[in-house]
Write a protein that holds these residues in place. Structure first.
Motif, PDB file in Angstrom:
ATOM      1  N   ILE A 106      -1.524  -7.667 -12.623  1.00  0.00           N
ATOM      2  CA  ILE A 106      -2.653  -7.890 -13.543  1.00  0.00           C
ATOM      3  C   ILE A 106      -2.793  -6.757 -14.558  1.00  0.00           C
ATOM      4  O   ILE A 106      -3.382  -6.936 -15.623  1.00  0.00           O
ATOM      5  N   SER A 107      -2.243  -5.587 -14.246  1.00  0.00           N
ATOM      6  CA  SER A 107      -2.321  -4.466 -15.187  1.00  0.00           C
ATOM      7  C   SER A 107      -1.054  -4.326 -16.020  1.00  0.00           C
ATOM      8  O   SER A 107      -0.965  -3.423 -16.870  1.00  0.00           O
ATOM      9  N   ASN A 108      -0.066  -5.196 -15.755  1.00  0.00           N
ATOM     10  CA  ASN A 108       1.228  -5.131 -16.452  1.00  0.00           C
ATOM     11  C   ASN A 108       1.863  -3.754 -16.317  1.00  0.00           C
ATOM     12  O   ASN A 108       2.473  -3.223 -17.241  1.00  0.00           O
ATOM     13  N   ASP A 109       1.696  -3.154 -15.140  1.00  0.00           N
ATOM     14  CA  ASP A 109       2.246  -1.823 -14.887  1.00  0.00           C
ATOM     15  C   ASP A 109       3.085  -1.869 -13.618  1.00  0.00           C
ATOM     16  O   ASP A 109       2.573  -1.809 -12.505  1.00  0.00           O
ATOM     17  N   ASN A 110       4.395  -1.972 -13.789  1.00  0.00           N
ATOM     18  CA  ASN A 110       5.300  -2.047 -12.645  1.00  0.00           C
ATOM     19  C   ASN A 110       5.553  -0.687 -12.008  1.00  0.00           C
ATOM     20  O   ASN A 110       6.273  -0.579 -11.013  1.00  0.00           O
ATOM     21  N   LYS A 111       4.983   0.354 -12.602  1.00  0.00           N
ATOM     22  CA  LYS A 111       5.243   1.708 -12.108  1.00  0.00           C
ATOM     23  C   LYS A 111       4.225   2.170 -11.071  1.00  0.00           C
ATOM     24  O   LYS A 111       4.289   3.293 -10.590  1.00  0.00           O
ATOM     25  N   ILE A 112       3.245   1.310 -10.748  1.00  0.00           N
ATOM     26  CA  ILE A 112       2.275   1.684  -9.723  1.00  0.00           C
ATOM     27  C   ILE A 112       3.014   1.852  -8.402  1.00  0.00           C
ATOM     28  O   ILE A 112       3.657   0.929  -7.913  1.00  0.00           O
ATOM     29  N   SER A 113       2.952   3.031  -7.829  1.00  0.00           N
ATOM     30  CA  SER A 113       3.736   3.353  -6.639  1.00  0.00           C
ATOM     31  C   SER A 113       2.966   3.050  -5.360  1.00  0.00           C
ATOM     32  O   SER A 113       1.751   2.846  -5.367  1.00  0.00           O
ATOM     33  N   GLU A 114       3.710   3.044  -4.246  1.00  0.00           N
ATOM     34  CA  GLU A 114       3.075   2.813  -2.952  1.00  0.00           C
ATOM     35  C   GLU A 114       2.066   3.902  -2.643  1.00  0.00           C
ATOM     36  O   GLU A 114       1.025   3.646  -2.042  1.00  0.00           O
ATOM     37  N   SER A 115       2.370   5.133  -3.050  1.00  0.00           N
ATOM     38  CA  SER A 115       1.477   6.255  -2.746  1.00  0.00           C
ATOM     39  C   SER A 115       0.119   6.085  -3.411  1.00  0.00           C
ATOM     40  O   SER A 115      -0.901   6.547  -2.897  1.00  0.00           O
ATOM     41  N   GLU A 116       0.077   5.409  -4.561  1.00  0.00           N
ATOM     42  CA  GLU A 116      -1.184   5.206  -5.271  1.00  0.00           C
ATOM     43  C   GLU A 116      -2.088   4.210  -4.550  1.00  0.00           C
ATOM     44  O   GLU A 116      -3.294   4.174  -4.792  1.00  0.00           O
ATOM     45  N   PHE A 117      -1.509   3.399  -3.681  1.00  0.00           N
ATOM     46  CA  PHE A 117      -2.298   2.415  -2.929  1.00  0.00           C
ATOM     47  C   PHE A 117      -2.223   2.681  -1.430  1.00  0.00           C
ATOM     48  O   PHE A 117      -2.432   1.789  -0.628  1.00  0.00           O
ATOM     49  N   SER A 118      -1.949   3.911  -1.067  1.00  0.00           N
ATOM     50  CA  SER A 118      -1.883   4.279   0.343  1.00  0.00           C
ATOM     51  C   SER A 118      -3.129   5.060   0.716  1.00  0.00           C
ATOM     52  O   SER A 118      -3.293   6.209   0.328  1.00  0.00           O
ATOM     53  N   TRP A 119      -4.037   4.426   1.413  1.00  0.00           N
ATOM     54  CA  TRP A 119      -5.261   5.106   1.816  1.00  0.00           C
ATOM     55  C   TRP A 119      -5.637   4.821   3.266  1.00  0.00           C
ATOM     56  O   TRP A 119      -6.639   5.313   3.776  1.00  0.00           O
ATOM     57  N   LEU A 120      -4.786   4.061   3.962  1.00  0.00           N
ATOM     58  CA  LEU A 120      -5.049   3.713   5.347  1.00  0.00           C
ATOM     59  C   LEU A 120      -3.817   3.957   6.206  1.00  0.00           C
ATOM     60  O   LEU A 120      -2.687   3.666   5.781  1.00  0.00           O
ATOM     61  N   SER A 121      -4.034   4.499   7.385  1.00  0.00           N
ATOM     62  CA  SER A 121      -2.961   4.696   8.354  1.00  0.00           C
ATOM     63  C   SER A 121      -3.507   4.344   9.736  1.00  0.00           C
ATOM     64  O   SER A 121      -4.563   4.842  10.139  1.00  0.00           O
ATOM     65  N   TRP A 122      -2.785   3.476  10.452  1.00  0.00           N
ATOM     66  CA  TRP A 122      -3.286   2.950  11.725  1.00  0.00           C
ATOM     67  C   TRP A 122      -2.162   2.868  12.746  1.00  0.00           C
ATOM     68  O   TRP A 122      -1.087   2.326  12.462  1.00  0.00           O
ATOM     69  N   ASP A 123      -2.391   3.411  13.942  1.00  0.00           N
ATOM     70  CA  ASP A 123      -1.357   3.356  14.985  1.00  0.00           C
ATOM     71  C   ASP A 123      -1.874   2.741  16.279  1.00  0.00           C
ATOM     72  O   ASP A 123      -1.318   2.973  17.350  1.00  0.00           O
ATOM     73  N   SER A 124      -2.954   1.975  16.184  1.00  0.00           N
ATOM     74  CA  SER A 124      -3.621   1.272  17.282  1.00  0.00           C
ATOM     75  C   SER A 124      -4.599   2.164  18.053  1.00  0.00           C
ATOM     76  O   SER A 124      -5.411   1.658  18.842  1.00  0.00           O
ATOM     77  N   LYS A 125      -4.555   3.474  17.816  1.00  0.00           N
ATOM     78  CA  LYS A 125      -5.491   4.394  18.471  1.00  0.00           C
ATOM     79  C   LYS A 125      -6.275   5.234  17.466  1.00  0.00           C
ATOM     80  O   LYS A 125      -7.409   5.606  17.731  1.00  0.00           O
TER      81      LYS A 125
END
Length: 202
Positions: free
Chosen positions: A101-120
């Motif tokens: 929607i932003s026509n920006d293919n350069k948005i990286s995974e790190s820019e949308f990484s805000w959650l980390s879950w390991d079941s505990k």
């Protein structure tokens, strides 16, 4: 406001809401302009088209289902909700949808990484793409930030053992945490919403 529910199997629901009703006069005045700070101001129809594209795109992403978007262009209240099969697919689905929607293919995974879950343990932060937008807010809008609030709620199937953010409030059943701050403080210190939450083992 965001509300994240994570079940024991890693699936869950994300809800997000933006309420600009207290600023609707200013929003309407901005929408009446052709451009602002050198950038084109989109029309209501263009915004609606972007929201529809986002919904359609996210619905097609792996691990995402039950996408729902509510739009109120009178009071400028927007609500979003979706189910996900795991945290990684949620973040990747959102990244791909925003890239389109932003026509920006350069948005990286790190820019949308805000959650980390390991079941505990769940680790929460703010996506860097959001913090960058906060930093670009002009001095003229700082007064509005001081009147706004941001609330973050996290729900689990199991009780919480402990958490690292002292601003958190634990529910009576110990299965939900709430964090609340004003948006001005959040702009100045994004770490206010960061948290590491430890759950009882199964």
């Amino acid at each position: 406001m965001d509300e994240l529910t994570i079940h024991d199997d890693g699936s869950g629901t994300l809800k997000y809401a933006i309420n600009l009703s207290s600023s609707r006069v200013k929003v309407n005045s901005i929408l009446a302009l052709d451009s602002l700070d050198g950038k084109k101001v989109p029309s209501i129809d263009e915004i609606k088209a972007k929201v529809l594209l986002f919904k359609k795109t996210l619905t097609l992403q792996n691990g995402i289902s039950a996408v729902n978007v509510s739009e109120n262009y009178t009071d400028f209240i927007f609500k979003f909700e979706c189910n996900f099969t795991n945290i990684d697919l949620l973040q990747e689905g959102l990244r791909k949808s925003f890239s389109i929607i932003s026509n920006d293919n350069k948005i990286s995974e790190s820019e949308f990484s805000w959650l980390s879950w390991d079941s505990k343990v769940l680790k929460r932060s703010i996506p860097s793409i959001a913090t960058e937008k906060l930093q670009r807010i002009t001095e003229n809008d700082l007064a509005l930030l001081k009147t706004g609030t941001y609330t973050s709620i996290t729900r689990f199937d199991r009780p919480v053992v402990r958490f690292e953010n002292p601003l958190s409030k634990l529910s009576k059943d110990k299965k939900a945490l709430m964090l609340r701050t004003d948006t001005y403080s959040l702009k100045e210190k994004q770490s206010l919403l960061e948290n590491t939450i430890y759950l009882f083992s199964n």
